[in-house]
Design a protein around this motif. Structure first.
Motif, mmCIF file in Angstrom:
data_model
loop_
_atom_site.group_PDB
_atom_site.id
_atom_site.type_symbol
_atom_site.label_atom_id
_atom_site.label_comp_id
_atom_site.label_asym_id
_atom_site.label_seq_id
_atom_site.Cartn_x
_atom_site.Cartn_y
_atom_site.Cartn_z
ATOM 1 N N ARG A 1 0.884 -1.174 0.000
ATOM 2 C CA ARG A 1 0.000 0.000 0.000
ATOM 3 C C ARG A 1 0.910 1.209 0.000
ATOM 4 N NH1 ARG A 1 -4.710 0.649 4.235
ATOM 5 N NH2 ARG A 1 -2.948 0.404 5.619
ATOM 6 N N PHE B 1 0.092 4.487 2.501
ATOM 7 C CA PHE B 1 -0.019 4.318 3.953
ATOM 8 C C PHE B 1 1.111 3.540 4.594
ATOM 9 C CE2 PHE B 1 -4.405 4.760 2.370
ATOM 10 C CZ PHE B 1 -4.720 5.944 3.009
ATOM 11 N N ALA B 2 1.786 2.696 3.793
ATOM 12 C CA ALA B 2 2.777 1.825 4.428
ATOM 13 C C ALA B 2 4.035 2.609 4.796
ATOM 14 C CB ALA B 2 3.124 0.677 3.500
ATOM 15 N N MET B 3 4.726 2.045 5.771
ATOM 16 C CA MET B 3 5.933 2.678 6.282
ATOM 17 C C MET B 3 7.143 2.048 5.581
ATOM 18 S SD MET B 3 6.941 2.056 10.188
ATOM 19 C CE MET B 3 5.903 3.270 10.905
ATOM 20 N N PHE C 1 -2.022 -1.368 14.662
ATOM 21 C CA PHE C 1 -2.476 -0.701 13.421
ATOM 22 C C PHE C 1 -1.582 -1.251 12.314
ATOM 23 C CE2 PHE C 1 -3.379 2.403 16.803
ATOM 24 C CZ PHE C 1 -4.657 2.861 16.495
ATOM 25 N N GLY D 1 -1.634 -2.544 9.268
ATOM 26 C CA GLY D 1 -1.662 -2.341 7.813
ATOM 27 C C GLY D 1 -1.199 -3.603 7.097
ATOM 28 N N VAL D 2 -0.261 -3.436 6.139
ATOM 29 C CA VAL D 2 0.219 -4.607 5.395
ATOM 30 C C VAL D 2 1.376 -5.314 6.121
ATOM 31 C CG1 VAL D 2 -0.596 -3.784 3.148
ATOM 32 C CG2 VAL D 2 1.726 -3.188 3.899
ATOM 33 N N THR E 1 4.373 -4.066 7.784
ATOM 34 C CA THR E 1 5.797 -3.702 7.653
ATOM 35 C C THR E 1 6.550 -3.833 8.985
ATOM 36 O OG1 THR E 1 4.963 -2.065 6.092
ATOM 37 C CG2 THR E 1 7.313 -1.985 6.568
ATOM 38 N N ASP F 1 -5.618 -5.225 12.907
ATOM 39 C CA ASP F 1 -6.077 -4.134 12.038
ATOM 40 C C ASP F 1 -7.589 -4.253 11.905
ATOM 41 O OD1 ASP F 1 -4.319 -2.187 9.897
ATOM 42 O OD2 ASP F 1 -6.478 -2.366 9.530
ATOM 43 N N ILE F 2 -8.208 -3.112 11.774
ATOM 44 C CA ILE F 2 -9.673 -3.092 11.673
ATOM 45 C C ILE F 2 -10.134 -3.545 10.289
ATOM 46 C CG2 ILE F 2 -9.984 -0.684 10.867
ATOM 47 C CD1 ILE F 2 -12.043 -0.441 13.255
ATOM 48 N N GLY G 1 -9.618 -6.511 14.195
ATOM 49 C CA GLY G 1 -10.309 -5.926 15.345
ATOM 50 C C GLY G 1 -10.017 -4.453 15.483
ATOM 51 N N ASP G 2 -10.750 -3.841 16.435
ATOM 52 C CA ASP G 2 -10.631 -2.408 16.688
ATOM 53 C C ASP G 2 -9.716 -2.207 17.899
ATOM 54 O OD1 ASP G 2 -11.045 0.236 17.367
ATOM 55 O OD2 ASP G 2 -13.210 0.169 16.969
ATOM 56 N N VAL G 3 -8.772 -1.283 17.805
ATOM 57 C CA VAL G 3 -7.874 -1.043 18.952
ATOM 58 C C VAL G 3 -8.650 -0.635 20.202
ATOM 59 C CG1 VAL G 3 -5.673 -0.430 17.885
ATOM 60 C CG2 VAL G 3 -7.407 1.303 18.162
ATOM 61 N N GLU H 1 2.081 2.699 14.027
ATOM 62 C CA GLU H 1 1.765 3.979 13.382
ATOM 63 C C GLU H 1 0.277 3.978 13.032
ATOM 64 O OE1 GLU H 1 4.146 6.198 10.326
ATOM 65 O OE2 GLU H 1 2.765 5.158 8.996
ATOM 66 N N ASP I 1 -3.424 5.886 11.898
ATOM 67 C CA ASP I 1 -3.705 6.797 10.780
ATOM 68 C C ASP I 1 -3.123 8.172 11.080
ATOM 69 O OD1 ASP I 1 -5.042 4.880 9.442
ATOM 70 O OD2 ASP I 1 -7.050 5.483 10.125
ATOM 71 N N LEU J 1 -9.031 8.551 18.288
ATOM 72 C CA LEU J 1 -8.435 7.252 17.930
ATOM 73 C C LEU J 1 -7.153 7.006 18.736
ATOM 74 C CD1 LEU J 1 -8.374 4.818 15.870
ATOM 75 C CD2 LEU J 1 -6.879 6.245 14.470
HETATM 76 C C1 SAM Z 1 -0.960 4.206 8.736
HETATM 77 S S1 SAM Z 1 -1.664 2.676 8.561
HETATM 78 C C2 SAM Z 1 -0.412 1.598 9.161
HETATM 79 C C3 SAM Z 1 0.549 1.251 8.130
HETATM 80 C C4 SAM Z 1 1.462 0.151 8.518
HETATM 81 N N1 SAM Z 1 2.512 0.599 9.417
HETATM 82 C C5 SAM Z 1 2.059 -0.467 7.245
HETATM 83 O O1 SAM Z 1 3.268 -0.324 7.056
HETATM 84 O O2 SAM Z 1 1.297 -0.988 6.467
HETATM 85 C C6 SAM Z 1 -2.874 2.601 9.797
HETATM 86 C C7 SAM Z 1 -3.659 1.336 9.846
HETATM 87 O O3 SAM Z 1 -4.523 1.415 10.982
HETATM 88 C C8 SAM Z 1 -5.725 0.733 10.682
HETATM 89 N N2 SAM Z 1 -6.763 1.225 11.622
HETATM 90 C C9 SAM Z 1 -7.413 2.406 11.596
HETATM 91 N N3 SAM Z 1 -8.265 2.507 12.637
HETATM 92 C C10 SAM Z 1 -8.134 1.371 13.341
HETATM 93 C C11 SAM Z 1 -8.732 0.887 14.538
HETATM 94 N N4 SAM Z 1 -9.634 1.587 15.198
HETATM 95 N N5 SAM Z 1 -8.332 -0.323 14.984
HETATM 96 C C12 SAM Z 1 -7.421 -1.048 14.324
HETATM 97 N N6 SAM Z 1 -6.821 -0.651 13.191
HETATM 98 C C13 SAM Z 1 -7.184 0.543 12.700
HETATM 99 C C14 SAM Z 1 -5.987 1.059 9.223
HETATM 100 O O4 SAM Z 1 -6.792 0.064 8.625
HETATM 101 C C15 SAM Z 1 -4.570 1.103 8.650
HETATM 102 O O5 SAM Z 1 -4.224 -0.120 8.046
#
Ligand code: SAM
Length: 460
Positions: A242, A245-247, A271, A273-274, A276, A292-293, A324-326, A344, A346, A370
């Motif tokens: 991604r 958004f990815a780091m 959080f 994401g993919v 990383t 991740d949500i 799941g949700d944080v 990291e 959003d 958040l």
């Molecule tokens: C900035 S991205 C993280 C990128 C990650 N470090 C990567 O390298 O792919 C933030 C992630 O947080 C997830 N996210 C947003 N709100 C969330 C929540 N309430 N609970 C869990 N994950 C959540 C999003 O789906 C997103 O994939």
């Protein structure tokens, strides 16, 4: 003070340095020189956190954006270069002398001082090592890293001087040599890490580092070099990516090290994401848990981790990724279950233009629930002594002032204690380190980006 390492004769439990006639205790620490990536403060913070997590005894002798000199008892792990995201080259010091000699030699062009530098090089044993490692024709390079303003413009002159000195010494051994990377062909009197890697200069012990500090200078041999292709592979060849958004994996690795993560610890990225951060932690032999949500992210992270395990042959890798949700993280992960959280969340919308201050403030306020909700849950899932490394947005605005998130108060309210990236015990006595000791967080921001990252380190 001038110390040349290289010709030591053992006398009882001491080494006699034949050049300076100094007795040096046997349990002497060695000095390593580190050349960092672009963000030198972040690189130094990573390096010191990495050493501390491994209980290494070290002291920073000198730091600057050009290089760090660190004395270290014992040796570095063979994997140190792969383990670090922010270090480009590591050198082993072979001679140390006063920068006053370098000034004499190159600002005042003193023949006497130039001769002294030639002697330091000859006594260091570096050329002997090049000869030993060499086949027929020798290919070598010299890189000059200069933290002394007055001398900076002369880096090319210093490089040529050392290059011809090494070449002449090699000729004395009957070796024909080619000196690579003349300053006249390039902007800086340095070989890039890719050049060192491609020409195998670590294996042939054939890169000489000349590191000029404010008071002291060092001549060193490069013993390890960063391999950008490995990090690149993990960035662009993993099955799911991604782009926005990815780091970058290098930053993810730096953050994993800032969390004091070592083998067998449990690391959570809630959080993820993919995945990383999870990938880098798995390479550090941690047990990793992702959350991740977004269901697509969960699948992507899982498949990326499976790819990593295959690609790097990671037998026994321990990972799981949950959806799941944080805000309800404790229910998924459990209480006091993890040693490190590296994450990291959003960072707000992708911005087309540099925002005004009030707009940046609005973005931050929208993100706060958040982050603040996460902080409370994070404290519950972490074990006592566990570390949290958290990114918050750092938004550039039109006035030049950055807008940041006031997360510190919330973290402390939840029971966390801030860990400053640098502490006094890391520096040799008398070194002026206030600029680093005063840092409460670290900022990573590319010049062309509108939103950067503020990296915080906290402990439960
Ligand atoms: C900035 S991205 C993280 C990128 C990650 N470090 C990567 O390298 O792919 C933030 C992630 O947080 C997830 N996210 C947003 N709100 C969330 C929540 N309430 N609970 C869990 N994950 C959540 C999003 O789906 C997103 O994939």
């Amino acid at each position: 003070m001038s110390i040349v390492w290289g010709y030591f004769t053992k006398v009882g439990s001491f080494y006699l340095n034949t050049l300076t006639k100094l007795y040096i205790p046997e349990k002497m620490s060695t000095t390593k020189l580190f050349i960092s990536g672009k963000n030198w403060q972040l690189s130094l913070a990573e390096l010191t956190a990495y050493l501390k997590a491994r209980e290494a005894k070290f002291k920073i002798q000198f730091f600057s954006k050009e290089f760090f000199a660190i004395s270290l008892e014992g040796s570095l792990a063979a994997t140190v270069m792969e383990d670090l995201g922010g270090t480009i080259k590591i050198g082993e010091a072979k001679a140390q002398f006063s920068t006053a000699i370098v000034k004499e030699a190159f600002l005042k062009r003193s023949k006497e001082a130039q001769k002294e530098i030639k002697q330091f090089l000859a006594s260091s044993g570096m050329v002997d090592a090049i000869v030993e490692a060499a086949s027929d024709r020798v290919f070598f390079g010299v890189s000059v890293y200069c933290a002394e303003k007055q001398l900076r413009a002369l880096s090319g002159v210093v490089q040529r001087f050392l290059g011809s000195t090494v070449k002449a010494e090699l000729a004395g051994f009957g070796k024909k040599a080619r000196f690579m990377g003349f300053a006249k062909d390039r902007r800086v009197a340095q070989l890039s890490h890719v050049e060192v890697l491609k020409k195998n200069l670590v294996e042939s012990k054939a890169e000489v580092l000349f590191c000029i500090g404010k008071e002291e200078s060092w001549i060193a041999t490069t013993v390890a070099v960063h391999n950008p292709f490995e990090f690149q592979k993990r960035d662009i060849y993993k099955p799911y990516q991604r782009k926005i958004f990815a780091m970058p994996p290098r930053l993810a690795r730096i953050m994993v090290n800032l969390s004091s993560c070592t083998a067998d610890k449990v690391l959570l990225d809630p959080f993820c994401g993919v995945g990383t951060v999870l990938q880098e932690a798995l390479l550090a032999k941690a047990k990793v848990v992702g959350l991740d949500i977004n269901g697509w992210c969960v699948k992507a992270a899982e498949e990326n981790l499976e790819w990593l395990v295959r690609e790097y042959g990671l037998d026994g890798a321990d990972f799981r990724v949950l959806q799941g949700d944080v805000a309800k993280m404790v229910g998924k992960i459990g209480q006091d279950m993890v040693d490190c959280i590296v994450t990291e969340p959003d960072l707000g919308p992708a911005l087309r233009q540099v925002p005004t201050g009030p707009y940046a403030q609005k973005i931050i306020e929208k993100l706060e629930p958040l982050f603040f909700g996460f902080v409370k849950e994070a404290h519950r899932v972490l074990r006592v002594g566990g570390r949290l490394v958290l990114v918050t947005p750092y938004i550039r605005t039109r006035t030049g002032q950055a807008v940041t998130m006031p997360i510190g108060e919330k973290l402390e309210e939840a029971g966390f204690v801030r860990i400053n990236p640098f502490s006094e015990d890391m520096f040799v006595e008398g070194l002026q380190a206030q600029s680093l000791l005063g840092l409460l967080s670290l900022v990573e921001m590319d010049e062309k980006h509108k939103v950067g990252r503020e990296i915080h380190i906290y402990q439960k």
